[in-house]
Design an enzyme around this catalytic site. Sequence first.
Site, PDB file in Angstrom:
ATOM      1  N   GLY A   8     -14.288  90.206  69.954  1.00 14.77           N
ATOM      2  CA  GLY A   8     -14.894  91.034  70.987  1.00 14.77           C
ATOM      3  C   GLY A   8     -14.768  92.525  70.758  1.00 14.77           C
ATOM      4  O   GLY A   8     -14.966  93.030  69.650  1.00 14.77           O
ATOM      5  N   TYR A  47      -8.560  90.024  88.724  1.00 16.91           N
ATOM      6  CA  TYR A  47      -8.954  90.770  87.529  1.00 16.91           C
ATOM      7  C   TYR A  47      -9.182  92.238  87.885  1.00 16.91           C
ATOM      8  O   TYR A  47      -8.682  93.146  87.202  1.00 16.91           O
ATOM      9  CB  TYR A  47     -10.223  90.164  86.931  1.00 16.91           C
ATOM     10  CG  TYR A  47     -10.800  90.967  85.793  1.00 16.91           C
ATOM     11  CD1 TYR A  47     -10.219  90.938  84.528  1.00 16.91           C
ATOM     12  CD2 TYR A  47     -11.939  91.756  85.988  1.00 16.91           C
ATOM     13  CE1 TYR A  47     -10.749  91.683  83.483  1.00 16.91           C
ATOM     14  CE2 TYR A  47     -12.471  92.504  84.945  1.00 16.91           C
ATOM     15  CZ  TYR A  47     -11.873  92.465  83.702  1.00 16.91           C
ATOM     16  OH  TYR A  47     -12.390  93.208  82.673  1.00 16.91           O
ATOM     17  N   LYS A  93      -7.241  95.763  86.632  1.00 15.15           N
ATOM     18  CA  LYS A  93      -7.947  96.886  86.026  1.00 15.15           C
ATOM     19  C   LYS A  93      -7.757  98.169  86.845  1.00 15.15           C
ATOM     20  O   LYS A  93      -7.677  99.263  86.277  1.00 15.15           O
ATOM     21  CB  LYS A  93      -9.436  96.546  85.862  1.00 15.15           C
ATOM     22  CG  LYS A  93      -9.681  95.446  84.843  1.00 15.15           C
ATOM     23  CD  LYS A  93      -9.209  95.867  83.448  1.00 15.15           C
ATOM     24  CE  LYS A  93      -9.325  94.807  82.405  1.00 15.15           C
ATOM     25  NZ  LYS A  93      -8.953  95.259  81.047  1.00 15.15           N
ATOM     26  N   VAL A 145     -19.819  93.150  79.134  1.00 18.05           N
ATOM     27  CA  VAL A 145     -19.978  93.245  77.681  1.00 18.05           C
ATOM     28  C   VAL A 145     -20.246  91.844  77.126  1.00 18.05           C
ATOM     29  O   VAL A 145     -19.636  90.858  77.567  1.00 18.05           O
ATOM     30  CB  VAL A 145     -18.717  93.847  77.022  1.00 18.05           C
ATOM     31  CG1 VAL A 145     -18.922  94.002  75.528  1.00 18.05           C
ATOM     32  CG2 VAL A 145     -18.367  95.190  77.667  1.00 18.05           C
TER      33      VAL A 145
END
Length: 250
Positions: A21, A163, A167, A196
Amino acid sequence: MPAERRDLTGTVVLVTGAGAGIGAATARQLLDSGVRVVLADLDPAKAAAVAASFPAEQFLAVALDVRSPDAARQVVAEAVGRFGRLDSVVCNAGIGVFGGICDYSDDVLQAIVDTNLLGTVWAVRAAVQHFDARAAAGDAGGDVVLVASVAGLGTGGALEAVYGASKHGQVGLATSLAREVRERGIRVSTIAPAAVNTGFADGVGRTEGDPVKDGFLAPDDVAFAVVTVLEQPRRMRTALWSMWSMAEQP
């Protein structure tokens, strides 16, 4: 005249989560720029494969579980042992799921926080300790780059609460850390991409090969941002770079 780009040739950069990635794309772009790269990943064989087309003396692939502070210190020591120094750390390792707050086990949610937030803390601490030791010897400076997410900027979706919290923690860490270390010549930058096109969250909220991903940012787009902030003249710094694809609505 436009600001000159720093020549990164010969500098040493540690990239976490370098086996796939964004981490893999970042490692390759750095290697293309003549950087000596430490590719750290849970699977060092995957990390080594990312750099296989480059000269062996230009990279080091190492195993790293970012959840361990001892492992983070060991990787920095390995980088210094191999290349004599460390100039920058790119904290990219991360995991996530898409689902409601009650949809996953305690262990899964704990792993998200431990990997994304605490894993960043441990890698940053180990790098800053090295930067400070270098500064004491008359060689001040260093770069800390965190790959966070727009989910940490208040634009997280309804199914990424934990999540997004991890962040947000990364963004808060970077903001305060920048104030702490700026006068020591250490720059702190946060790269916050939207979606992404990687294998991120495949099988836990995303589907591999889903055509919707075609409209996402590419890993190389994020890697471009990482390399760009490292190439800035030392007199300037980028605190936050948020980025979206043209196909997505913020």
